[in-house]
Write a protein that holds these residues in place. Structure first.
Motif, PDB file in Angstrom:
ATOM      1  N   ALA A 426      17.324 -60.666 -15.605  1.00 17.00           N
ATOM      2  CA  ALA A 426      16.776 -61.219 -14.363  1.00 17.00           C
ATOM      3  C   ALA A 426      15.928 -60.157 -13.679  1.00 17.00           C
ATOM      4  O   ALA A 426      16.129 -58.965 -13.900  1.00 17.00           O
ATOM      5  CB  ALA A 426      17.906 -61.650 -13.448  1.00 17.00           C
ATOM      6  N   GLU A 427      15.001 -60.633 -12.880  1.00 19.40           N
ATOM      7  CA  GLU A 427      14.196 -59.690 -12.088  1.00 19.40           C
ATOM      8  C   GLU A 427      14.611 -59.797 -10.626  1.00 19.40           C
ATOM      9  O   GLU A 427      14.727 -60.904 -10.090  1.00 19.40           O
ATOM     10  CB  GLU A 427      12.701 -60.016 -12.222  1.00 19.40           C
ATOM     11  N   ALA A 428      14.850 -58.637 -10.032  1.00 16.73           N
ATOM     12  CA  ALA A 428      15.212 -58.610  -8.611  1.00 16.73           C
ATOM     13  C   ALA A 428      13.936 -58.706  -7.786  1.00 16.73           C
ATOM     14  O   ALA A 428      13.007 -57.921  -7.985  1.00 16.73           O
ATOM     15  CB  ALA A 428      15.951 -57.325  -8.300  1.00 16.73           C
ATOM     16  N   VAL A 483      13.963 -54.148 -11.914  1.00 14.05           N
ATOM     17  CA  VAL A 483      13.723 -53.821 -10.502  1.00 14.05           C
ATOM     18  C   VAL A 483      12.279 -53.326 -10.375  1.00 14.05           C
ATOM     19  O   VAL A 483      11.832 -52.501 -11.171  1.00 14.05           O
ATOM     20  CB  VAL A 483      14.703 -52.717 -10.037  1.00 14.05           C
ATOM     21  N   ASN A 484      11.548 -53.843  -9.390  1.00 12.05           N
ATOM     22  CA  ASN A 484      10.157 -53.413  -9.178  1.00 12.05           C
ATOM     23  C   ASN A 484      10.121 -52.063  -8.458  1.00 12.05           C
ATOM     24  O   ASN A 484      10.836 -51.853  -7.481  1.00 12.05           O
ATOM     25  CB  ASN A 484       9.416 -54.442  -8.325  1.00 12.05           C
ATOM     26  N   VAL A 485       9.276 -51.179  -8.962  1.00 12.48           N
ATOM     27  CA  VAL A 485       9.116 -49.875  -8.310  1.00 12.48           C
ATOM     28  C   VAL A 485       7.642 -49.720  -7.943  1.00 12.48           C
ATOM     29  O   VAL A 485       6.772 -49.836  -8.812  1.00 12.48           O
ATOM     30  CB  VAL A 485       9.541 -48.738  -9.270  1.00 12.48           C
ATOM     31  N   PHE A 515      12.990 -50.614 -15.014  1.00 13.76           N
ATOM     32  CA  PHE A 515      12.053 -50.473 -13.901  1.00 13.76           C
ATOM     33  C   PHE A 515      10.730 -51.129 -14.275  1.00 13.76           C
ATOM     34  O   PHE A 515      10.188 -50.862 -15.343  1.00 13.76           O
ATOM     35  CB  PHE A 515      11.789 -48.992 -13.585  1.00 13.76           C
ATOM     36  N   GLU A 516      10.228 -51.966 -13.362  1.00 17.87           N
ATOM     37  CA  GLU A 516       8.901 -52.542 -13.573  1.00 17.87           C
ATOM     38  C   GLU A 516       7.901 -51.701 -12.798  1.00 17.87           C
ATOM     39  O   GLU A 516       7.980 -51.601 -11.573  1.00 17.87           O
ATOM     40  CB  GLU A 516       8.865 -53.995 -13.075  1.00 17.87           C
ATOM     41  N   ILE A 517       6.998 -51.088 -13.539  1.00 17.27           N
ATOM     42  CA  ILE A 517       5.947 -50.322 -12.847  1.00 17.27           C
ATOM     43  C   ILE A 517       4.605 -50.959 -13.171  1.00 17.27           C
ATOM     44  O   ILE A 517       4.472 -51.654 -14.172  1.00 17.27           O
ATOM     45  CB  ILE A 517       5.946 -48.833 -13.267  1.00 17.27           C
ATOM     46  N   ILE A 545       5.833 -52.687 -18.145  1.00 17.34           N
ATOM     47  CA  ILE A 545       4.587 -52.631 -17.369  1.00 17.34           C
ATOM     48  C   ILE A 545       4.358 -54.026 -16.799  1.00 17.34           C
ATOM     49  O   ILE A 545       4.182 -54.995 -17.533  1.00 17.34           O
ATOM     50  CB  ILE A 545       3.390 -52.246 -18.259  1.00 17.34           C
ATOM     51  N   ASP A 546       4.377 -54.060 -15.448  1.00 16.03           N
ATOM     52  CA  ASP A 546       4.269 -55.329 -14.731  1.00 16.03           C
ATOM     53  C   ASP A 546       2.804 -55.756 -14.635  1.00 16.03           C
ATOM     54  O   ASP A 546       1.908 -54.913 -14.686  1.00 16.03           O
ATOM     55  CB  ASP A 546       4.840 -55.129 -13.320  1.00 16.03           C
ATOM     56  N   ASP A 547       2.583 -57.023 -14.455  1.00 12.26           N
ATOM     57  CA  ASP A 547       1.238 -57.572 -14.227  1.00 12.26           C
ATOM     58  C   ASP A 547       0.250 -57.058 -15.266  1.00 12.26           C
ATOM     59  O   ASP A 547      -0.909 -56.746 -14.945  1.00 12.26           O
ATOM     60  CB  ASP A 547       0.721 -57.197 -12.828  1.00 12.26           C
ATOM     61  N   LEU A 566       6.070 -55.189 -22.036  1.00 14.48           N
ATOM     62  CA  LEU A 566       4.918 -55.546 -21.214  1.00 14.48           C
ATOM     63  C   LEU A 566       5.198 -56.894 -20.573  1.00 14.48           C
ATOM     64  O   LEU A 566       5.793 -57.765 -21.198  1.00 14.48           O
ATOM     65  CB  LEU A 566       3.655 -55.678 -22.073  1.00 14.48           C
ATOM     66  N   LYS A 567       4.731 -57.051 -19.340  1.00 14.56           N
ATOM     67  CA  LYS A 567       4.857 -58.365 -18.712  1.00 14.56           C
ATOM     68  C   LYS A 567       3.448 -58.918 -18.514  1.00 14.56           C
ATOM     69  O   LYS A 567       2.676 -58.358 -17.725  1.00 14.56           O
ATOM     70  CB  LYS A 567       5.578 -58.250 -17.365  1.00 14.56           C
ATOM     71  N   ILE A 568       3.128 -59.977 -19.240  1.00 15.67           N
ATOM     72  CA  ILE A 568       1.786 -60.545 -19.115  1.00 15.67           C
ATOM     73  C   ILE A 568       1.670 -61.189 -17.738  1.00 15.67           C
ATOM     74  O   ILE A 568       2.513 -62.000 -17.345  1.00 15.67           O
ATOM     75  CB  ILE A 568       1.533 -61.614 -20.187  1.00 15.67           C
ATOM     76  N   ALA A 602       6.314 -63.171 -20.814  1.00  7.76           N
ATOM     77  CA  ALA A 602       5.234 -63.893 -20.155  1.00  7.76           C
ATOM     78  C   ALA A 602       5.747 -64.320 -18.788  1.00  7.76           C
ATOM     79  O   ALA A 602       6.790 -64.951 -18.673  1.00  7.76           O
ATOM     80  CB  ALA A 602       4.825 -65.093 -20.982  1.00  7.76           C
ATOM     81  N   GLU A 603       4.970 -63.932 -17.749  1.00  8.83           N
ATOM     82  CA  GLU A 603       5.380 -64.277 -16.378  1.00  8.83           C
ATOM     83  C   GLU A 603       4.767 -65.608 -15.982  1.00  8.83           C
ATOM     84  O   GLU A 603       3.727 -65.989 -16.521  1.00  8.83           O
ATOM     85  CB  GLU A 603       4.836 -63.239 -15.405  1.00  8.83           C
ATOM     86  N   GLY A 604       5.367 -66.259 -15.008  1.00  9.00           N
ATOM     87  CA  GLY A 604       4.754 -67.453 -14.410  1.00  9.00           C
ATOM     88  C   GLY A 604       4.663 -68.642 -15.355  1.00  9.00           C
ATOM     89  O   GLY A 604       3.670 -69.378 -15.318  1.00  9.00           O
TER      90      GLY A 604
HETATM   91 MG    MG Z   1       7.820 -57.514 -11.217  1.00 11.08          MG
END
Ligand code: MG
Ligand code: C2E
Ligand code: MG
Length: 645
Positions: A426-428, A483-485, A515-517, A545-547, A566-568, A602-604
């Motif tokens: 899960a993502e916080a 967790v987003n940083v 950690f999502e950076i 790697i976020d976004d 990686l997060k697309i 894959a996000e969203g």
């Molecule tokens: Mg994120």
């Protein structure tokens, strides 16, 4: 001790100043001494009239009167000329010459007006000469050369005269005369020294006062007026503009990326650069305008009396801002560096009803801020709507500070699933439960938190809360919590230490933490980033790697980094089944990741079509409304039960 040239120059000017003061002092006491000479010489002549040849008396008296007249005229000229410091030497010499002439005449009195046969008259002469000498000590001692010449020329003939009486009394008198001469010369020297010392003290105090006044109004580095003087002038200009019904403008100028120059080339280069900028600005403005340095790399320009209407003034100011920007087209040469610089400028006009200088400065600052936000190297005029935006930001900042203390922050969680739809983690995601506005999404406040530095505390809170929640979710589940940083948080000097402290305080397994950076973190200072990531990896934490795809990260970066996933970005995923370009980008990312052995989320993912498409292209992990929206912890636990792998 070796003195530098600045100190030598300072000493020389101190000496000049003291010399000038000494000369002024001697002239100031001149009327009194000239009057004393006139009275004494007249009385002496009157009394000696019966015992000395008349022609001698008249000759002597005329000489005394003429000398006194000459000295008086010199005095008058001095007063009317008020000579400057560097012209003072001439007047000093004239004063010494005057004193020497007077001294010579009193000396002549001992020789010419000596009543050989009349002891009582001799006593009178002695008295007058002693009196004149004592008087000279007080009036001439500010210049020792003057007092010493006067005293020696007055007293030595007197000693000489008594010596030639060739009597015991004569010898005694001349011995007393020598002693007296010594005493008065020494006293005069002492007095002269103490005058000099007190003048020096006065000069230094005056200098210190002037320096204090200067420092209070001018910037030490650039010698431009400082904020205080600027506000002062602006105040005057506002009043003038109101009275004469004309308009002026304020340009608020901030150098773009100046900090980078300071950080990479050092403060010395930064300082010289600021001086050069100040010089270019100073040369560009009109005499009646003011350019000031507010501090750091911020300058303000006050343009007065531009026009009679707002329209004329505003177009003039706009042109002027463009000209100021042109000043930066030429690179700056500092030491051996060729530096290319640009500036962002905010402009506002005055007078505005009820606006005080600080309001105007703030408006220009707000406009400058907007120029920066819209890409830098440009100018913007202040608009009231900008003020509104600033106001909102301030409200958010104030509210956030309160939120941290009042416990208004919450963490929501969004499921991440695999191709079977089973939960893998899960993502916080942060939420602000605002007492009046309800739930506020992070996009509205994260940037404010970053700018104000509140992100450090918020980041700590997020991590600590996520760790605590993780303990509730349970170690036995094979899941990872993301967790987003934020970049600013990641770059803080003691980031690694802070993280270690927090995870040590919780009973969790760090390898379940990710950690999502964002790519931004990677662009600046790669070496430090790699080192930090390695340190955290050693603790067990992994990275994604976020976004991904929205920044400018190159593959070269990725190879050096201990990244696992990686997060697309969801902007590519949203229209994936209808937009061929997006589909190509996503496919490329998936291919590349496969080659590099990276996992991809894959996000969203909102629709079954997108899910199907992504699966077909080989994507293995997913996050999106299709599976779950971000939800509070309790709801997450329920969802996990139903989607358990
Ligand atoms: Mg994120
Ligand atoms: P992000 O890290 O890329 O988070 C994903 C965002 O996409 C979340 O928005 C999430 O609610 C949204 N999202 C997920 N699935 C879908 C979907 O299917 N459709 C749509 N339209 N949106 C979806 P959220 O929660 O508003 O967060 C926005 C951003 O705020 C995050 O983007 C992240 O960059 C930042 N953020 C959130 N929490 C934190 C935090 O604790 N610290 C920091 N530094 N930044 C955070
Ligand atoms: Mg994202």
């Amino acid at each position: 001790m070796i003195q530098n040239t600045g100190e030598l120059a300072k000493d020389a000017s101190a000496e000049q100043n003291i010399k000038a003061e000494q000369t002024r002092l001697i002239y100031r006491s001149m009327p009194f001494s000239l009057l004393a000479i006139l009275i004494n010489s007249s009385i002496l002549s009157l009394v000696l009239w019966q015992v000395i040849e008349h022609s001698t008396i008249i000759g002597w008296l005329v000489a005394v009167y003429l000398t006194t007249l000459y000295r008086f005229l010199t005095y008058r000229n001095f007063l009317s000329t008020k000579p400057a410091q560097d012209g003072i030497e001439f007047w000093r010499r004239l004063a010494i010459l005057g004193a020497a002439l007077s001294g010579a005449l009193w000396g002549a009195a001992s020789l010419l007006l000596f009543p050989l046969e009349h002891v009582a008259y001799q006593a009178l002469l002695v008295f007058v000469i002693a009196g004149m000498s004592a008087g000279a000590v007080t009036t001439l001692s500010s210049i020792f050369a003057a007092s010493a010449t006067f005293l020696l020329l007055t007293l030595l003939p007197f000693v000489w005269r008594f010596l030639f009486l060739e009597s015991d009394v004569g010898y005694a008198m001349s011995a007393m005369g020598i002693l007296f001469t010594l005493i008065v010369v020494i006293s005069s020297k002492r007095l002269n020294q103490s005058i000099q010392e007190s003048l020096k003290v006065r000069y230094e105090r005056q200098l210190a006062e002037e320096t204090i006044i200067y420092q209070a109004h001018y910037d030490e580095l650039t010698q431009l007026p400082n904020r205080r003087l600027f506000i002062d002038r602006l105040n005057q200009e506002i009043t003038r503009a109101q009275r004469h019904q004309h308009f002026g403008a304020i340009l608020f100028l901030d150098l773009d990326h100046f900090k980078n120059i300071n950080d990479s080339l050092g403060h010395r280069v930064g300082d010289i650069l600021l001086q050069e900028v100040a010089q270019r600005l100073r040369r560009r403005i009109r005499n009646e305008d003011t350019v000031a340095r507010l501090g750091g790399d911020e300058f303000v320009i006050l343009l007065t009396e531009i026009g009679d209407s707002r329209e004329i003034t505003s177009s003039w100011a706009q042109n002027f801002a463009a000209k100021i920007q042109l000043l930066f087209t030429e690179p700056f040469m500092v030491q051996e560096h060729e530096l290319h610089l640009s500036a962002s400028i905010g402009v506002t006009l005055f007078p505005i009803n009820g606006a005080v200088p600080e309001d105007l400065l703030q408006q220009a600052d707000v406009a400058m801020y907007r120029a920066k936000a819209e890409g830098r190297d440009q100018s913007r005029f202040f608009l009231p709507s900008m003020q509104e935006a600033v106001h909102q930001r301030l409200e958010i900042e104030k509210g956030l500070r309160r939120a941290l203390v009042a416990g208004e922050l919450e963490l929501y969680y969004q499921l991440q699933v695999d191709i079977t739809g089973a939960c893998i983690g899960a993502e916080a995601l942060l939420r602000w439960n605002h007492p009046e506005r309800g739930l506020i999404a992070p996009n509205e406040f994260i940037s404010v938190a970053e700018e104000t530095g509140l992100i450090y505390k918020i980041g700590d809170w997020v991590l600590a809360t996520a760790c605590r929640d993780m303990a509730q979710i349970g170690f036995n589940r094979p899941i990872t919590l993301s967790v987003n940083v934020s970049p600013k948080q990641f770059r803080e000097a003691n980031f690694v230490e802070r993280v270690q402290n927090i995870i040590n305080g919780c009973r969790i397994n760090p390898s379940q933490l990710r950690f999502e950076i964002t790519e931004n973190v990677l662009i600046e200072n790669l070496d430090q980033t790699v080192e930090r990531m390695q340190q955290l990896k050693k603790c067990g934490i992994s990275f994604s790697i976020d976004d991904f795809g929205t920044g400018h990260s190159s593959l070269a970066y990725l190879k050096q980094l201990p990244v696992e996933m990686l997060k697309i970005d969801r902007s590519f995923v949203r229209d994936i089944s209808t937009e061929p370009n997006d589909a190509i980008i996503v496919e490329t990312i998936l291919d590349m990741a496969r080659h590099m052995g990276l996992k991809v989320v894959a996000e969203g993912v909102e629709t079954p079509e997108a899910f199907a498409f992504l699966k077909e292209k080989g994507c293995e992990y997913f996050q999106g409304y299709l599976f779950s929206r971000p939800v509070p912890l309790q709801d997450l636990l329920t969802k996990m039960e139903s989607t358990a792998a």
